[in-house]
Each structure stands twice: as C-alpha cells, then as structure tokens.
Scaffold this motif. Structure first.
Motif, mmCIF file in Angstrom:
data_model
loop_
_atom_site.group_PDB
_atom_site.id
_atom_site.type_symbol
_atom_site.label_atom_id
_atom_site.label_comp_id
_atom_site.label_asym_id
_atom_site.label_seq_id
_atom_site.Cartn_x
_atom_site.Cartn_y
_atom_site.Cartn_z
ATOM 1 N N SER A 170 0.724 -1.342 0.172
ATOM 2 C CA SER A 170 -0.094 -0.014 0.171
ATOM 3 C C SER A 170 0.888 1.418 0.074
ATOM 4 O O SER A 170 0.198 2.414 0.007
ATOM 5 C CB SER A 170 -0.891 -0.106 1.243
ATOM 6 O OG SER A 170 -0.090 0.014 2.531
ATOM 7 N N TYR A 171 2.309 0.995 0.075
ATOM 8 C CA TYR A 171 3.194 2.130 0.240
ATOM 9 C C TYR A 171 3.900 2.098 -0.970
ATOM 10 O O TYR A 171 3.982 1.189 -1.721
ATOM 11 C CB TYR A 171 4.000 2.099 1.338
ATOM 12 C CG TYR A 171 4.771 0.848 1.552
ATOM 13 C CD1 TYR A 171 4.242 -0.243 2.224
ATOM 14 C CD2 TYR A 171 5.933 0.847 0.820
ATOM 15 C CE1 TYR A 171 4.900 -1.613 2.233
ATOM 16 C CE2 TYR A 171 6.776 -0.561 1.111
ATOM 17 C CZ TYR A 171 6.249 -1.502 1.557
ATOM 18 O OH TYR A 171 6.652 -2.819 1.737
ATOM 19 N N VAL A 172 4.550 3.222 -1.489
ATOM 20 C CA VAL A 172 5.238 3.461 -2.562
ATOM 21 C C VAL A 172 6.668 2.956 -2.457
ATOM 22 O O VAL A 172 7.408 3.164 -1.736
ATOM 23 C CB VAL A 172 5.458 4.729 -3.064
ATOM 24 C CG1 VAL A 172 6.152 5.184 -4.189
ATOM 25 C CG2 VAL A 172 3.942 5.602 -3.129
ATOM 26 N N THR A 173 6.847 2.403 -3.762
ATOM 27 C CA THR A 173 8.345 1.787 -3.752
ATOM 28 C C THR A 173 8.574 2.493 -5.399
ATOM 29 O O THR A 173 7.877 2.611 -6.284
ATOM 30 C CB THR A 173 8.649 0.415 -3.702
ATOM 31 O OG1 THR A 173 7.723 -0.222 -4.787
ATOM 32 C CG2 THR A 173 8.290 0.056 -2.319
ATOM 33 N N VAL A 174 10.158 2.252 -5.650
ATOM 34 C CA VAL A 174 10.351 3.038 -6.869
ATOM 35 C C VAL A 174 10.839 1.827 -7.666
ATOM 36 O O VAL A 174 11.075 2.237 -8.913
ATOM 37 C CB VAL A 174 11.414 4.037 -6.602
ATOM 38 C CG1 VAL A 174 11.083 5.198 -5.770
ATOM 39 C CG2 VAL A 174 12.740 3.281 -6.176
ATOM 40 N N SER A 175 11.219 0.668 -7.268
ATOM 41 C CA SER A 175 11.494 -0.316 -8.272
ATOM 42 C C SER A 175 10.272 -1.044 -9.189
ATOM 43 O O SER A 175 9.383 -1.232 -8.579
ATOM 44 C CB SER A 175 12.088 -1.336 -7.365
ATOM 45 O OG SER A 175 12.212 -2.810 -8.422
ATOM 46 N N SER A 176 10.534 -0.966 -10.509
ATOM 47 C CA SER A 176 9.461 -1.550 -11.345
ATOM 48 C C SER A 176 9.230 -2.967 -11.006
ATOM 49 O O SER A 176 8.119 -3.354 -11.334
ATOM 50 C CB SER A 176 9.976 -1.256 -12.762
ATOM 51 O OG SER A 176 11.197 -2.052 -12.938
ATOM 52 N N ASN A 177 9.998 -3.531 -10.355
ATOM 53 C CA ASN A 177 10.131 -4.967 -10.251
ATOM 54 C C ASN A 177 9.110 -5.308 -9.114
ATOM 55 O O ASN A 177 8.402 -6.487 -9.052
ATOM 56 C CB ASN A 177 11.397 -5.719 -9.399
ATOM 57 C CG ASN A 177 12.460 -5.765 -10.830
ATOM 58 O OD1 ASN A 177 12.185 -5.724 -12.008
ATOM 59 N ND2 ASN A 177 13.498 -5.605 -9.958
ATOM 60 N N ASN A 178 8.772 -4.289 -8.203
ATOM 61 C CA ASN A 178 7.397 -4.502 -7.355
ATOM 62 C C ASN A 178 5.976 -4.328 -7.886
ATOM 63 O O ASN A 178 5.353 -4.630 -7.066
ATOM 64 C CB ASN A 178 7.824 -3.377 -6.219
ATOM 65 C CG ASN A 178 9.130 -3.791 -5.413
ATOM 66 O OD1 ASN A 178 9.465 -4.965 -5.367
ATOM 67 N ND2 ASN A 178 9.535 -2.709 -4.581
ATOM 68 N N TYR A 179 5.990 -3.904 -8.939
ATOM 69 C CA TYR A 179 4.620 -3.388 -9.569
ATOM 70 C C TYR A 179 4.136 -4.734 -10.339
ATOM 71 O O TYR A 179 5.050 -4.907 -11.433
ATOM 72 C CB TYR A 179 4.842 -2.188 -10.206
ATOM 73 C CG TYR A 179 4.906 -0.769 -9.489
ATOM 74 C CD1 TYR A 179 6.201 -0.710 -8.898
ATOM 75 C CD2 TYR A 179 3.836 -0.301 -8.909
ATOM 76 C CE1 TYR A 179 6.255 0.452 -8.003
ATOM 77 C CE2 TYR A 179 3.833 0.532 -8.053
ATOM 78 C CZ TYR A 179 5.179 1.096 -7.570
ATOM 79 O OH TYR A 179 5.726 2.088 -6.720
ATOM 80 N N ASN A 180 3.081 -5.357 -10.250
ATOM 81 C CA ASN A 180 2.664 -6.554 -10.874
ATOM 82 C C ASN A 180 1.858 -6.420 -11.813
ATOM 83 O O ASN A 180 1.119 -7.254 -12.487
ATOM 84 C CB ASN A 180 2.256 -7.568 -9.817
ATOM 85 C CG ASN A 180 1.283 -6.970 -8.736
ATOM 86 O OD1 ASN A 180 0.968 -5.834 -8.486
ATOM 87 N ND2 ASN A 180 0.545 -8.047 -7.827
ATOM 88 N N TYR A 181 0.977 -5.126 -12.187
ATOM 89 C CA TYR A 181 0.159 -4.887 -13.152
ATOM 90 C C TYR A 181 0.538 -3.575 -13.745
ATOM 91 O O TYR A 181 0.920 -2.551 -12.981
ATOM 92 C CB TYR A 181 -1.284 -4.897 -12.551
ATOM 93 C CG TYR A 181 -1.724 -5.824 -12.003
ATOM 94 C CD1 TYR A 181 -1.808 -6.415 -10.691
ATOM 95 C CD2 TYR A 181 -2.330 -7.167 -12.831
ATOM 96 C CE1 TYR A 181 -2.344 -7.605 -10.295
ATOM 97 C CE2 TYR A 181 -2.635 -8.373 -12.615
ATOM 98 C CZ TYR A 181 -2.842 -8.365 -11.056
ATOM 99 O OH TYR A 181 -3.012 -9.773 -10.536
ATOM 100 N N TRP A 182 0.493 -3.855 -14.904
ATOM 101 C CA TRP A 182 0.918 -2.533 -16.012
ATOM 102 C C TRP A 182 -0.156 -2.205 -16.979
ATOM 103 O O TRP A 182 -0.728 -3.323 -17.425
ATOM 104 C CB TRP A 182 2.306 -2.973 -16.636
ATOM 105 C CG TRP A 182 3.408 -3.041 -15.805
ATOM 106 C CD1 TRP A 182 3.900 -4.211 -15.151
ATOM 107 C CD2 TRP A 182 4.194 -1.866 -15.254
ATOM 108 N NE1 TRP A 182 4.794 -3.898 -14.381
ATOM 109 C CE2 TRP A 182 5.325 -2.500 -14.345
ATOM 110 C CE3 TRP A 182 4.606 -0.928 -15.906
ATOM 111 C CZ2 TRP A 182 6.274 -1.814 -13.941
ATOM 112 C CZ3 TRP A 182 5.443 -0.190 -15.377
ATOM 113 C CH2 TRP A 182 6.405 -0.499 -14.346
ATOM 114 N N GLY A 183 -0.268 -1.011 -17.268
ATOM 115 C CA GLY A 183 -1.075 -0.585 -18.411
ATOM 116 C C GLY A 183 -0.124 -0.783 -19.992
ATOM 117 O O GLY A 183 0.891 -1.098 -19.946
ATOM 118 N N GLN A 184 -0.921 -0.359 -20.931
ATOM 119 C CA GLN A 184 -0.418 -0.616 -22.222
ATOM 120 C C GLN A 184 0.657 0.413 -22.513
ATOM 121 O O GLN A 184 1.428 0.629 -23.487
ATOM 122 C CB GLN A 184 -1.531 -0.842 -23.281
ATOM 123 C CG GLN A 184 -1.865 0.556 -23.946
ATOM 124 C CD GLN A 184 -2.886 1.154 -22.727
ATOM 125 O OE1 GLN A 184 -3.141 0.664 -21.450
ATOM 126 N NE2 GLN A 184 -3.446 2.340 -23.108
ATOM 127 N N GLY A 185 0.542 1.577 -22.010
ATOM 128 C CA GLY A 185 1.524 2.804 -22.075
ATOM 129 C C GLY A 185 0.745 3.978 -22.957
ATOM 130 O O GLY A 185 0.023 3.482 -23.901
#
Length: 125
Positions: free
Chosen positions: A103-118
């Motif tokens: 629920s808190y922010v991290t800066v590593s992209s590895n921690n984000y498990n869902y992504w939009g298409q850009g």
C-alpha cells in the motif's frame, strides 16, 4: 486481477501541460500503491511518481519534482498525473503500474505486478 488503461498522452510544445489518467478495474485498487514509469527510446524504464493507497503520500523522481503532480480518486479507481512545464526530455512512453502487494510507494519496477499498455507523450522544442 487488475487491468489498467492509460489515456491523455499526446504531442505538446515545451512549457505546455498534459494530464494522464489511469483507470483501473479490480477490487484491490483502493489498497494498492500506484505509480507512473516512463521509457524513452534506447533508455531503461524509469520511475516518475508514485502514490500510496490513500493518496496521502507521494514520491517523485528528482527530474519531475515541482512540475508533476500525482493524485488518485479511489471512488473512481483512477490515478492522475498532471504534468506541467513539460520539457523535450520528458518525451517517452508513460506506463501506469499497480503494486497490489503493497500500500506504500516503492520505486522499483520489479515491485509492480500490473501494468498498463502505455501512452506516448511527445514534447517538442
């Protein structure tokens, strides 16, 4: 499952503004940290800004501090990235990302498990 759909990208002159939106589906949105990353041609994906689950804490990359503002509306399941005073070096594909495990922010992209298409943002000089 979380699906993220970005919108609001486009072409703007240097000094102009754009607002990116990221609409999310899924019941975990309101407890998830959210972030925007960007990737320019030939460069690695980089953290731009992140916001905690409640919207009370946000982090920004040094390159965008004072120019970009990230906010969220949990009732609408949407995050917004207001980008002001845009520079040509802001040109990139911008991606919305969700970290449903934190629920808190991290800066590593590895921690984000869902992504939009850009969504493409192009700033002309």
């Amino acid at each position: 499952q979380v699906q993220l759909v970005e919108s609001g990208g486009g072409l703007v002159q240097a000094g102009g503004s754009l607002r990116l939106s990221c609409a999310a589906s899924g019941r975990t949105f309101s407890t998830s940290a959210m972030a925007w990353f960007r990737q320019a041609p030939g460069k690695e994906r980089e953290f731009v800004a992140g916001i905690n689950w409640s919207g009370t804490n946000s982090n920004y990359a040094d390159s965008v501090k004072g120019r970009f503002t990230l906010s969220r509306d949990n009732a609408k399941r949407t995050v917004y990235l207001q980008m002001n005073s845009l520079k040509p070096e802001d040109t990139a594909v911008y991606y919305c990302a969700a970290d449903t495990l934190r629920s808190y922010v991290t800066v590593s992209s590895n921690n984000y498990n869902y992504w939009g298409q850009g969504t493409q943002v192009t700033v002309s000089s």
